[in-house]
Design an enzyme around this catalytic site. Structure first.
Site, PDB file in Angstrom:
ATOM      1  N   ASP A  51       8.538  59.636  30.226  1.00 57.21           N
ATOM      2  CA  ASP A  51       7.902  60.909  29.872  1.00 57.21           C
ATOM      3  C   ASP A  51       6.381  60.738  29.798  1.00 57.21           C
ATOM      4  O   ASP A  51       5.658  61.696  29.532  1.00 57.21           O
ATOM      5  CB  ASP A  51       8.497  61.517  28.595  1.00 57.21           C
ATOM      6  CG  ASP A  51       8.321  60.633  27.380  1.00 57.21           C
ATOM      7  OD1 ASP A  51       7.810  59.508  27.510  1.00 57.21           O
ATOM      8  OD2 ASP A  51       8.717  61.074  26.272  1.00 57.21           O
ATOM      9  N   SER A  52       5.903  59.510  30.097  1.00 59.62           N
ATOM     10  CA  SER A  52       4.464  59.301  30.293  1.00 59.62           C
ATOM     11  C   SER A  52       3.974  60.112  31.489  1.00 59.62           C
ATOM     12  O   SER A  52       2.760  60.228  31.702  1.00 59.62           O
ATOM     13  CB  SER A  52       4.156  57.816  30.497  1.00 59.62           C
ATOM     14  OG  SER A  52       4.999  57.275  31.501  1.00 59.62           O
ATOM     15  N   LYS A 120      16.852  56.843  28.307  1.00 58.21           N
ATOM     16  CA  LYS A 120      16.142  56.100  27.255  1.00 58.21           C
ATOM     17  C   LYS A 120      15.771  57.067  26.137  1.00 58.21           C
ATOM     18  O   LYS A 120      15.398  58.209  26.402  1.00 58.21           O
ATOM     19  CB  LYS A 120      14.891  55.412  27.817  1.00 58.21           C
ATOM     20  CG  LYS A 120      14.076  54.687  26.748  1.00 58.21           C
ATOM     21  CD  LYS A 120      13.064  53.724  27.341  1.00 58.21           C
ATOM     22  CE  LYS A 120      11.770  54.334  27.807  1.00 58.21           C
ATOM     23  NZ  LYS A 120      11.001  55.095  26.789  1.00 58.21           N
ATOM     24  N   GLU A 189       7.454  48.628  22.107  1.00 55.16           N
ATOM     25  CA  GLU A 189       6.094  48.982  22.525  1.00 55.16           C
ATOM     26  C   GLU A 189       5.072  48.628  21.447  1.00 55.16           C
ATOM     27  O   GLU A 189       5.219  49.001  20.274  1.00 55.16           O
ATOM     28  CB  GLU A 189       6.035  50.491  22.847  1.00 55.16           C
ATOM     29  CG  GLU A 189       4.664  50.936  23.314  1.00 55.16           C
ATOM     30  CD  GLU A 189       4.644  52.301  24.000  1.00 55.16           C
ATOM     31  OE1 GLU A 189       5.731  52.887  24.216  1.00 55.16           O
ATOM     32  OE2 GLU A 189       3.537  52.775  24.320  1.00 55.16           O
TER      33      GLU A 189
HETATM   34  O1  KIV Z   1       7.224  56.955  29.079  1.00 55.52           O
HETATM   35  C1  KIV Z   1       6.982  55.780  29.376  1.00 55.52           C
HETATM   36  O2  KIV Z   1       6.325  55.468  30.374  1.00 55.52           O
HETATM   37  C2  KIV Z   1       7.498  54.747  28.502  1.00 55.52           C
HETATM   38  C3  KIV Z   1       6.961  53.369  28.695  1.00 55.52           C
HETATM   39  C4  KIV Z   1       5.623  53.264  28.102  1.00 55.52           C
HETATM   40  C5  KIV Z   1       7.876  52.326  28.171  1.00 55.52           C
HETATM   41  O3  KIV Z   1       8.282  55.008  27.650  1.00 55.52           O
END
Ligand code: KIV
Length: 271
Positions: A51-52, A120, A189
């Site tokens: 979700d980044s 996730k 993280e």
């Molecule tokens: O959303 C994402 O990219 C993540 C990573 C930073 C692990 O959760």
């Protein structure tokens, strides 16, 4: 949507075997078809549709605005490109924290509509019921502890987490809870390296770190950051493998110059 679903070479079972063999696991994010195709062909083990995307694709300051529809769109685009890597899709904020029924329904939509392999979820004890319900629906779940960006409004900062004993103890407890529930792995993280190594040593499931040191079972980075597309984000944990910001800027400038001067298109570049 295609009616066939893929069986990919990297499975959750294979990741556990890699941990047992001491083979490190490589994981990067992707949000679109072209990037995912390159990553898969390069031999990455896990592709995270993170979700980044909120930050690096949509330009939001936090990941909070992402919706299920956004994640399904990105997940589908990535899954279409990938034959080998395990594809994991982030469940967005608000789709699993409050209500276990909604959590299962959201996870089922992600699996049916994207053809990804797993989801996730951020959090430990506070989301464990949702994790268990999703697992009991037959959907593999990866946990995410330490800095959990969806909870930014609770903490107010993106600084290193679990430096104090109380928070570190909770993180270790949460990691065990996720493993006991049946998760196939966990992302840690931005936590002290010593804590990351301790969790990896205590757990049977693979522990993937982002800013969690070298003692964990694998590493993940945001692809735009490691490629240097975004030159404004430089945390200590980030290693830049390219400077695409400058490469792209030079290419764009050259294109603009060529269009303005009439050099592009030349006689071979037209019909
Ligand atoms: O959303 C994402 O990219 C993540 C990573 C930073 C692990 O959760």
């Amino acid at each position: 949507m295609s009616t066939e679903s893929k069986t990919r070479a990297v499975t959750t079972f294979r990741l556990t075997e890699m941990k047992q063999r001491g083979e490190k696991i490589s994981m990067l994010t992707a949000y679109d078809y072209s990037m995912a195709k390159i990553l898969d062909a390069a031999g990455i083990d896990v592709i995270l549709v993170g979700d980044s995307a909120a930050n690096v694709v949509a330009g939001y300051e936090t990941t909070v605005p992402m919706t299920l529809e956004h994640m399904i769109y990105h997940g589908r685009s990535v899954a279409r490109a990938v034959n080998r890597a395990l594809v994991v899709v982030d469940m967005p904020f608000g789709t699993y924290q409050g209500n276990t029924k909604e959590a299962v329904a959201s996870a089922i939509r992600i699996m049916k509509e994207t053809e990804a392999d797993a989801v996730k979820m951020e959090g430990g004890e506070e989301i464990i019921e949702s994790v268990e319900r999703i697992l009991s629906a037959g959907i593999p779940v990866m946990g995410h502890l330490g800095l959990t960006p969806q909870a930014i409004h609770k903490y107010g900062t993106y600084t290193v987490r679990a430096k104090e004993k109380e928070e570190a103890d909770k993180l270790v407890r949460d990691a065990h809870l996720l493993e006991e529930a049946g998760c196939f792995g966990v992302v840690l993280e931005k936590i002290p390296a010593e804590l990351g190594a301790r969790v990896a040593a205590e757990l049977k499931m693979p522990v993937i770190g982002i800013g969690a040191g070298g003692g964990v079972d694998g590493q993940v980075l945001v692809v735009h950051d490691m490629l240097g597309i975004n030159d404004e984000f430089s945390p200590r944990f980030l290693r830049r493998y390219a400077n695409l910001h400058d490469v792209m800027t030079d290419a764009f400038k050259q294109y603009i110059e060529d269009v303005k001067s009439g050099d592009f298109p030349n006689s071979a570049e037209q019909y």
